[in-house]
Design a protein around this motif. Structure first.
Motif, PDB file in Angstrom:
ATOM      1  N   GLU A 125       0.827  -1.213   0.000  1.00 14.35           N
ATOM      2  CA  GLU A 125       0.000   0.000   0.000  1.00 14.35           C
ATOM      3  C   GLU A 125       0.861   1.263   0.000  1.00 14.35           C
ATOM      4  O   GLU A 125       0.527   2.242  -0.674  1.00 14.35           O
ATOM      5  CB  GLU A 125      -0.940  -0.006   1.197  1.00 14.35           C
ATOM      6  N   ALA A 126       1.973   1.273   0.724  1.00 11.07           N
ATOM      7  CA  ALA A 126       2.846   2.451   0.755  1.00 11.07           C
ATOM      8  C   ALA A 126       3.393   2.758  -0.638  1.00 11.07           C
ATOM      9  O   ALA A 126       3.472   3.926  -1.043  1.00 11.07           O
ATOM     10  CB  ALA A 126       3.995   2.245   1.740  1.00 11.07           C
ATOM     11  N   MET A 127       3.742   1.732  -1.385  1.00 11.29           N
ATOM     12  CA  MET A 127       4.246   1.925  -2.742  1.00 11.29           C
ATOM     13  C   MET A 127       3.136   2.473  -3.646  1.00 11.29           C
ATOM     14  O   MET A 127       3.365   3.378  -4.451  1.00 11.29           O
ATOM     15  CB  MET A 127       4.780   0.617  -3.327  1.00 11.29           C
ATOM     16  N   LEU A 128       1.923   1.949  -3.483  1.00 11.03           N
ATOM     17  CA  LEU A 128       0.795   2.423  -4.278  1.00 11.03           C
ATOM     18  C   LEU A 128       0.505   3.898  -3.996  1.00 11.03           C
ATOM     19  O   LEU A 128       0.255   4.675  -4.925  1.00 11.03           O
ATOM     20  CB  LEU A 128      -0.446   1.571  -4.004  1.00 11.03           C
ATOM     21  N   ARG A 129       0.570   4.293  -2.718  1.00 13.93           N
ATOM     22  CA  ARG A 129       0.348   5.698  -2.360  1.00 13.93           C
ATOM     23  C   ARG A 129       1.394   6.591  -3.023  1.00 13.93           C
ATOM     24  O   ARG A 129       1.077   7.653  -3.547  1.00 13.93           O
ATOM     25  CB  ARG A 129       0.397   5.880  -0.840  1.00 13.93           C
ATOM     26  N   GLU A 130       2.630   6.164  -2.990  1.00 13.99           N
ATOM     27  CA  GLU A 130       3.708   6.958  -3.584  1.00 13.99           C
ATOM     28  C   GLU A 130       3.544   7.070  -5.106  1.00 13.99           C
ATOM     29  O   GLU A 130       3.697   8.141  -5.681  1.00 13.99           O
ATOM     30  CB  GLU A 130       5.077   6.335  -3.246  1.00 13.99           C
ATOM     31  N   LEU A 131       3.170   5.961  -5.749  1.00 10.81           N
ATOM     32  CA  LEU A 131       2.945   5.993  -7.192  1.00 10.81           C
ATOM     33  C   LEU A 131       1.776   6.901  -7.552  1.00 10.81           C
ATOM     34  O   LEU A 131       1.822   7.627  -8.546  1.00 10.81           O
ATOM     35  CB  LEU A 131       2.726   4.579  -7.724  1.00 10.81           C
TER      36      LEU A 131
END
Length: 137
Positions: A125-131
């Motif tokens: 989820e953290a990667m998705l938020r950053e993307l």
């Protein structure tokens, strides 16, 4: 419909503003000067797509369009909104005044649908938020 969220810098800020408005003066609605002439078409599953920081970022289902009044008593249109903000594929949009009609074919897809299609549901989820913050998804 396509609408600029004037003065709002991020989706969380729009969510907070709408939460306060819904509590203070239900139902949740956005007031606008002009009554849409294509009311029935818009209400047939339509949404308002919010432009935040120069990008279309979220949408909200339009539940109704009513005759409303500004605080000073002047008539206006009230766009009654579903409180759920649905993230969409971020797309840049140049500034404009008021709102614009947005054809279904031109509307950006929901992020959830894109994730399923691209297999992104397996990403943290953290990667998705950053993307999303970088407008890459």
């Amino acid at each position: 419909m396509l609408k600029l969220s004037v003065g709002v810098k991020e989706v969380a800020q729009l969510r907070a503003i709408q939460t306060l408005r819904a509590a203070a003066d239900p139902p949740l609605r956005h007031q606008t000067r002009m009554m849409p002439k294509r009311r029935d078409e818009i209400l047939d599953g339509g949404s308002i797509f919010w432009v935040i920081g120069g990008f279309v970022q979220v949408r909200q289902r339009l539940l109704d369009i009513i005759e409303d009044r500004w605080d000073d008593g002047t008539p206006c249109a009230g766009l009654v909104l579903d409180p759920v903000l649905v993230p969409v594929e971020a797309r840049p949009v140049k500034a404009f005044q008021g709102w614009r009609y947005l054809d279904a074919a031109s509307a950006p897809p929901d992020v959830a649908a894109m994730r399923q299609a691209a297999g992104a549901q397996a990403m943290p989820e953290a990667m998705l938020r950053e993307l999303r913050a970088l407008c890459l998804i």
